[in-house]
Scaffold this motif. Structure first.
Motif, short mmCIF file in Angstrom:
data_model
loop_
_atom_site.label_atom_id
_atom_site.label_comp_id
_atom_site.label_asym_id
_atom_site.label_seq_id
_atom_site.Cartn_x
_atom_site.Cartn_y
_atom_site.Cartn_z
N ASP A 100 0.83 -1.21 0.00
CA ASP A 100 0.00 0.00 0.00
C ASP A 100 0.87 1.26 0.00
OD1 ASP A 100 -2.25 -1.58 0.01
OD2 ASP A 100 -2.77 -1.20 2.09
N TYR A 101 1.92 1.24 0.79
CA TYR A 101 2.86 2.36 0.86
C TYR A 101 3.41 2.65 -0.54
CZ TYR A 101 7.30 4.71 2.07
OH TYR A 101 8.37 5.57 2.15
N ASN A 102 3.90 1.60 -1.19
CA ASN A 102 4.47 1.77 -2.53
C ASN A 102 3.41 2.21 -3.54
OD1 ASN A 102 7.13 1.14 -1.83
ND2 ASN A 102 6.79 -1.04 -2.09
N ALA A 103 2.20 1.69 -3.42
CA ALA A 103 1.13 2.06 -4.35
C ALA A 103 0.77 3.54 -4.24
CB ALA A 103 -0.12 1.19 -4.10
N VAL A 104 0.73 4.05 -3.02
CA VAL A 104 0.40 5.46 -2.82
C VAL A 104 1.53 6.33 -3.36
CG1 VAL A 104 -0.04 7.26 -1.11
CG2 VAL A 104 -1.14 5.03 -0.87
N LEU A 105 2.78 5.96 -3.10
CA LEU A 105 3.89 6.74 -3.62
C LEU A 105 3.91 6.72 -5.15
CD1 LEU A 105 6.82 5.90 -1.17
CD2 LEU A 105 5.32 7.89 -1.18
N THR A 106 3.60 5.58 -5.74
CA THR A 106 3.54 5.48 -7.20
C THR A 106 2.42 6.34 -7.75
OG1 THR A 106 4.49 3.26 -7.16
CG2 THR A 106 3.26 3.88 -9.14
N ALA A 107 1.27 6.32 -7.09
CA ALA A 107 0.14 7.15 -7.53
C ALA A 107 0.49 8.63 -7.47
CB ALA A 107 -1.09 6.86 -6.68
N ALA A 108 1.28 9.00 -6.47
CA ALA A 108 1.66 10.40 -6.29
C ALA A 108 2.56 10.90 -7.42
CB ALA A 108 2.34 10.60 -4.95
N GLU A 109 3.26 10.00 -8.07
CA GLU A 109 4.13 10.39 -9.18
C GLU A 109 3.34 11.03 -10.32
OE1 GLU A 109 6.44 6.99 -10.32
OE2 GLU A 109 7.51 6.95 -8.40
N GLY A 110 2.09 10.63 -10.49
CA GLY A 110 1.26 11.17 -11.56
C GLY A 110 0.17 12.11 -11.06
N ASP A 111 0.21 12.46 -9.80
CA ASP A 111 -0.83 13.29 -9.21
C ASP A 111 -0.20 14.36 -8.33
OD1 ASP A 111 -2.89 14.40 -7.68
OD2 ASP A 111 -3.95 12.49 -7.49
N PRO A 112 0.02 15.57 -8.88
CA PRO A 112 0.70 16.63 -8.11
C PRO A 112 0.00 16.98 -6.80
CG PRO A 112 0.51 17.25 -10.43
CD PRO A 112 -0.29 15.99 -10.24
N ASP A 113 -1.34 16.93 -6.77
CA ASP A 113 -2.05 17.24 -5.54
C ASP A 113 -1.76 16.20 -4.46
OD1 ASP A 113 -4.04 18.73 -3.93
OD2 ASP A 113 -5.19 16.85 -4.12
N LEU A 114 -1.80 14.94 -4.84
CA LEU A 114 -1.48 13.87 -3.89
C LEU A 114 -0.03 13.97 -3.44
CD1 LEU A 114 -2.12 11.30 -2.34
CD2 LEU A 114 -1.70 10.00 -4.45
N GLU A 115 0.86 14.25 -4.36
CA GLU A 115 2.27 14.41 -4.01
C GLU A 115 2.45 15.52 -2.97
OE1 GLU A 115 6.58 14.98 -6.16
OE2 GLU A 115 4.81 15.71 -7.20
N GLN A 116 1.76 16.63 -3.15
CA GLN A 116 1.86 17.75 -2.21
C GLN A 116 1.30 17.36 -0.84
OE1 GLN A 116 3.52 20.74 -2.73
NE2 GLN A 116 3.29 20.74 -0.52
N ARG A 117 0.19 16.63 -0.83
CA ARG A 117 -0.40 16.19 0.44
C ARG A 117 0.57 15.27 1.18
NH1 ARG A 117 -5.80 13.54 -1.27
NH2 ARG A 117 -5.96 13.10 0.95
N LEU A 118 1.24 14.39 0.44
CA LEU A 118 2.21 13.50 1.06
C LEU A 118 3.40 14.28 1.61
CD1 LEU A 118 2.18 10.56 -1.49
CD2 LEU A 118 1.37 10.46 0.87
N LEU A 119 3.88 15.24 0.83
CA LEU A 119 5.01 16.06 1.29
C LEU A 119 4.63 16.84 2.56
CD1 LEU A 119 6.36 17.43 -2.11
CD2 LEU A 119 7.53 15.86 -0.53
N ASP A 120 3.43 17.37 2.58
CA ASP A 120 2.97 18.10 3.78
C ASP A 120 2.97 17.18 4.99
OD1 ASP A 120 2.69 20.39 2.25
OD2 ASP A 120 0.50 20.17 2.05
N ALA A 121 2.47 15.96 4.82
CA ALA A 121 2.44 15.00 5.94
C ALA A 121 3.85 14.61 6.36
CB ALA A 121 1.62 13.77 5.55
N ALA A 122 4.75 14.44 5.38
CA ALA A 122 6.11 14.06 5.70
C ALA A 122 6.82 15.16 6.47
CB ALA A 122 6.89 13.74 4.41
N ARG A 123 6.59 16.40 6.11
CA ARG A 123 7.24 17.53 6.79
C ARG A 123 6.82 17.62 8.26
NH1 ARG A 123 6.06 20.58 1.74
NH2 ARG A 123 8.01 20.54 0.60
N GLU A 124 5.64 17.17 8.57
CA GLU A 124 5.17 17.24 9.95
C GLU A 124 5.95 16.34 10.89
OE1 GLU A 124 1.20 17.59 10.91
OE2 GLU A 124 0.73 18.90 9.23
N VAL A 125 6.57 15.28 10.36
CA VAL A 125 7.32 14.38 11.21
C VAL A 125 8.82 14.68 11.21
CG1 VAL A 125 5.67 12.50 11.00
CG2 VAL A 125 7.63 12.58 9.45
N LEU A 126 9.24 15.57 10.34
CA LEU A 126 10.68 15.88 10.26
C LEU A 126 11.05 17.09 11.04
CD1 LEU A 126 11.33 15.14 6.50
CD2 LEU A 126 11.82 13.70 8.47
#
Length: 96
Positions: A70-96
């Protein structure tokens, strides 16, 4: 069990947050182990570091309550979806 859906319309914010958090922590693990590997000259030591990095990354993903697929599927989906990619980056920044 039904396959995980990576369609933007069906992907919950909870899943995005979990994957993004895991991705942020996995990136940190990769960075830390890469730094250690740079100082190693022996191939065996580098392989051992890579193995520990993989295990640590898998644990982080598991701690988020998601599968590696599932992790890999979401990351792969984000490669073609700029909005999803941004949402993932926002979530990642919260833990860093």
């Amino acid at each position: 069990m039904a396959p995980f859906q990576t369609n933007q319309a069906t992907m919950s914010q909870d899943m995005v947050t979990r994957v993004g958090s895991a991705a942020g922590r996995v990136a940190k693990i990769q960075q830390d182990y890469a730094t250690q590997a740079e100082s190693e000259t022996a191939a065996d030591a580098r392989e051992a570091l890579a193995s520990r990095a993989r295990a640590a990354a898998e644990q982080v993903i598991d701690e988020q309550g998601i599968s590696i697929d599932d992790y890999n599927a979401v990351l792969t989906a984000a490669e073609g979806d700029p909005d999803l990619e941004q949402r993932l980056l926002d979530a990642a920044r919260e833990v860093l």
